[in-house]
Design a protein around this motif. Structure first.
Motif, PDB file in Angstrom:
ATOM      1  N   GLU A   1      20.983 101.134  81.222  1.00 38.22           N
ATOM      2  CA  GLU A   1      20.940 101.883  79.750  1.00 38.22           C
ATOM      3  C   GLU A   1      21.177 100.942  78.502  1.00 38.22           C
ATOM      4  N   ASN A   2      22.022  99.752  78.819  1.00 33.72           N
ATOM      5  CA  ASN A   2      22.298  99.067  77.550  1.00 33.72           C
ATOM      6  C   ASN A   2      21.560  97.862  77.364  1.00 33.72           C
ATOM      7  N   PHE A   3      20.537  97.558  78.238  1.00 36.67           N
ATOM      8  CA  PHE A   3      19.730  96.458  77.840  1.00 36.67           C
ATOM      9  C   PHE A   3      18.852  96.715  76.870  1.00 36.67           C
ATOM     10  N   SER A   4      18.706  95.754  75.751  1.00 35.60           N
ATOM     11  CA  SER A   4      17.510  95.943  74.651  1.00 35.60           C
ATOM     12  C   SER A   4      16.205  95.271  75.054  1.00 35.60           C
ATOM     13  N   PHE A   5      15.292  95.909  75.288  1.00 39.36           N
ATOM     14  CA  PHE A   5      14.055  95.622  75.635  1.00 39.36           C
ATOM     15  C   PHE A   5      13.573  94.442  74.515  1.00 39.36           C
ATOM     16  N   ALA A   6      13.827  94.765  73.128  1.00 43.37           N
ATOM     17  CA  ALA A   6      13.176  93.983  72.120  1.00 43.37           C
ATOM     18  C   ALA A   6      13.903  92.526  72.025  1.00 43.37           C
ATOM     19  N   GLU A   7      15.358  92.471  72.387  1.00 40.62           N
ATOM     20  CA  GLU A   7      15.923  91.378  72.393  1.00 40.62           C
ATOM     21  C   GLU A   7      15.756  90.434  73.453  1.00 40.62           C
ATOM     22  N   THR A   8      15.508  91.020  74.751  1.00 41.88           N
ATOM     23  CA  THR A   8      15.264  90.141  75.915  1.00 41.88           C
ATOM     24  C   THR A   8      13.992  90.196  76.751  1.00 41.88           C
ATOM     25  N   SER A   9      13.135  90.731  75.889  1.00 42.23           N
ATOM     26  CA  SER A   9      11.689  90.753  76.735  1.00 42.23           C
ATOM     27  C   SER A   9      10.839  89.414  76.629  1.00 42.23           C
ATOM     28  N   LEU A  10      10.114  89.170  77.305  1.00 41.62           N
ATOM     29  CA  LEU A  10       9.379  87.894  77.310  1.00 41.62           C
ATOM     30  C   LEU A  10       7.772  88.102  77.878  1.00 41.62           C
ATOM     31  N   PRO A  11       6.984  87.442  77.239  1.00 46.89           N
ATOM     32  CA  PRO A  11       5.597  87.462  77.398  1.00 46.89           C
ATOM     33  C   PRO A  11       5.171  86.791  79.210  1.00 46.89           C
ATOM     34  N   PHE A  12       4.519  87.761  79.969  1.00 47.26           N
ATOM     35  CA  PHE A  12       4.186  87.436  81.304  1.00 47.26           C
ATOM     36  C   PHE A  12       2.774  86.719  81.275  1.00 47.26           C
ATOM     37  N   PRO A  13       2.313  86.186  82.331  1.00 47.95           N
ATOM     38  CA  PRO A  13       1.100  85.805  82.135  1.00 47.95           C
ATOM     39  C   PRO A  13      -0.329  86.718  81.864  1.00 47.95           C
ATOM     40  N   ASP A  14       0.100  88.017  82.349  1.00 52.09           N
ATOM     41  CA  ASP A  14      -0.860  89.018  82.024  1.00 52.09           C
ATOM     42  C   ASP A  14      -0.897  89.412  80.352  1.00 52.09           C
ATOM     43  N   LYS A  15      -0.122  88.834  79.440  1.00 54.58           N
ATOM     44  CA  LYS A  15       0.090  88.715  78.174  1.00 54.58           C
ATOM     45  C   LYS A  15       0.724  90.153  77.631  1.00 54.58           C
ATOM     46  N   GLN A  16       1.588  90.836  78.602  1.00 52.79           N
ATOM     47  CA  GLN A  16       2.477  91.887  78.376  1.00 52.79           C
ATOM     48  C   GLN A  16       3.792  91.517  78.236  1.00 52.79           C
TER      49      GLN A  16
END
Length: 111
Positions: free
Chosen positions: A48-63
């Motif tokens: 619940e407390n993870f921030s997608f915007a702060e911790t996401s990264l691009p994967f090989p499928d460009k998502q």
């Protein structure tokens, strides 16, 4: 595995509970995680407390995806934003349904 009651389910995930041994099960695609009641609530709070915007990264499928570790450090979930939101909603629904069954005293296997 024990006789369980499904607390919430979606396209790729189902969350169930065994009232006899008080174990929570999260089935996600072909992965099954087992939690004690305390650990399940802690896992939900962490997700619940993870921030997608702060911790996401691009994967090989460009998502963009966020990596969420499971209790086993070698296994992680990789969620897109919409997958993470769906997973969070299912966790919240499972906790809510467990509370409803507990308050009503109607959870199968508790009598």
């Amino acid at each position: 595995m024990c006789k369980t009651i499904v607390l919430s389910s979606g396209k790729d995930t189902a969350i169930s509970h065994c009232p006899g041994c008080d174990v929570f099960y999260i089935w996600h695609n072909n992965l099954l995680l087992n939690f004690t009641h305390h650990d399940f609530l802690n896992f939900k709070d962490i997700i619940e407390n993870f921030s997608f915007a702060e911790t996401s990264l691009p994967f090989p499928d460009k998502q963009e995806r966020i990596l969420l570790r499971t209790p086993n450090e070698d296994i992680s979930f990789a969620f897109t934003y919409s997958e993470l939101e769906s997973f969070r909603a299912l966790l919240a629904e499972a906790v809510f349904m467990k509370e409803v069954y507990t308050l009503m005293g109607t959870e199968p296997g508790t009598r």
